[in-house]
Design a protein around this motif. Sequence first.
Motif, PDB file in Angstrom:
ATOM      1  N   LEU A 248       3.843  -8.272  -4.814  1.00 57.68           N
ATOM      2  CA  LEU A 248       4.669  -6.919  -5.042  1.00 57.68           C
ATOM      3  C   LEU A 248       5.241  -7.002  -6.164  1.00 57.68           C
ATOM      4  O   LEU A 248       5.960  -7.844  -6.652  1.00 57.68           O
ATOM      5  CB  LEU A 248       5.535  -6.577  -3.868  1.00 57.68           C
ATOM      6  N   GLN A 255      10.940   1.213  -3.432  1.00 54.47           N
ATOM      7  CA  GLN A 255       9.455   1.640  -2.830  1.00 54.47           C
ATOM      8  C   GLN A 255       9.691   1.279  -1.291  1.00 54.47           C
ATOM      9  O   GLN A 255       8.846   2.288  -0.454  1.00 54.47           O
ATOM     10  CB  GLN A 255       8.540   0.994  -3.495  1.00 54.47           C
ATOM     11  N   THR A 259       8.871   4.400   0.870  1.00 56.37           N
ATOM     12  CA  THR A 259       7.625   4.373   1.651  1.00 56.37           C
ATOM     13  C   THR A 259       7.817   4.692   3.164  1.00 56.37           C
ATOM     14  O   THR A 259       7.170   5.206   3.850  1.00 56.37           O
ATOM     15  CB  THR A 259       6.699   3.147   1.241  1.00 56.37           C
ATOM     16  N   THR A 297       6.789  -1.996   6.559  1.00 60.61           N
ATOM     17  CA  THR A 297       6.333  -1.336   5.571  1.00 60.61           C
ATOM     18  C   THR A 297       6.277  -2.411   4.365  1.00 60.61           C
ATOM     19  O   THR A 297       4.882  -2.440   3.755  1.00 60.61           O
ATOM     20  CB  THR A 297       7.436  -0.340   4.885  1.00 60.61           C
ATOM     21  N   MET A 301       2.327  -3.164   2.844  1.00 59.74           N
ATOM     22  CA  MET A 301       2.117  -2.863   1.744  1.00 59.74           C
ATOM     23  C   MET A 301       1.665  -4.170   0.862  1.00 59.74           C
ATOM     24  O   MET A 301       0.910  -4.242  -0.295  1.00 59.74           O
ATOM     25  CB  MET A 301       3.463  -2.482   0.715  1.00 59.74           C
TER      26      MET A 301
END
Length: 362
Positions: A248, A255, A259, A297, A301
């Motif tokens: 990431l 984020q 998110t 999350t 991601m």
Amino acid sequence: RSIFLHGGFPKLRTGILDFFRINNQTSDILNAMTVAVSSRPHAQTLEIEMRNLGLAATLCRTPHEWRATEQGKAIAALPPFCLEIVQSNKSQNKNFLRILQKSTRPLSDIIVIDFSHVIASPMVGRTLAEHGATVFKIFTQKRPRRKLFDEETNSGKIPFHLNLETDQDKERLWDLLTVADVLIDGYTSGVLARFGFDDDSLFTKCPHLIYLRVSCYGHIGPWAKHKGFQQNANFATGVGTIEDEQLLCYQLTSQVDYTTGFLGAIAVIVALTKRQQAATNYNKVLGFKVYVSLCQTATWMAKFGAYLPTRIDFICRITRLLLLLQSKMISDGGNIAYLPPAFNMSLTPPSRAPGFRRWWFD
């Protein structure tokens, strides 16, 4: 090894100082932490001791180390959000479920009770409000607030003050829940239950309820009840310490927080749709427990992969982010700029209620 301590709120900061038995000097904190880590066989021991005292402490792990933990294994097996049906013996009637009418916006008939905190959980309510829901933001004088977070995440909501330590305000909340469709719970696990609003009581009195829980580490696994924020999730999952895998890129807009909020809103809409289908097609009342978490999350991601941007990429991203900001709102402090809504609809685009008034106490 490094360990991250979240002391961003008075209670947490006091807890950290008390744990190390030191004053408020930064140099003393660093020295005490060094001694504490070195005096224990593993840094994880310190993490466990502080978490058991209700502190937001997280050992800084790599993505590989996160996936090797029992919590990481539990979360890796989950989808981005989880729905759990709560069956009711009651058939649909006017006391438990409204037949929704045609409305100007998708969620115009939906009532939301919002017990949220900081960014992720408040973003659920803000997103639902953008699409027409009536969102009652519950607040108290005791819970610490940050003006910037309040202005960013609570626009479009109706402020509602409650003191759940009083029987009168508990009754007021039950009255609200009886007619509400959604309950957002962004507090530490068990907080609402201590005031009598546990799962069994909620679904006995309100079998139609969509109950969303937003947590740091997830609703299952050995860390499920531990306290944490986005930074804790970042360091726990390796987002904040990318050493073995470049999964990431650097965060420009928190984020994982945002998110998680958007995923929570989508999950609520899915649950509302399923509830309405059950009422319309089968004359049944269904409640739902809905779960999202910051670690859930971040883990999801990371599966998409990413790369670390160059300086030019970084500058371009910031420029594009600033240029795309829209829906400015006027507050006492001047113009406040917001991130654009997560998704748009062609016929009923999201919008925010114009204007904003301070509703927190000095």
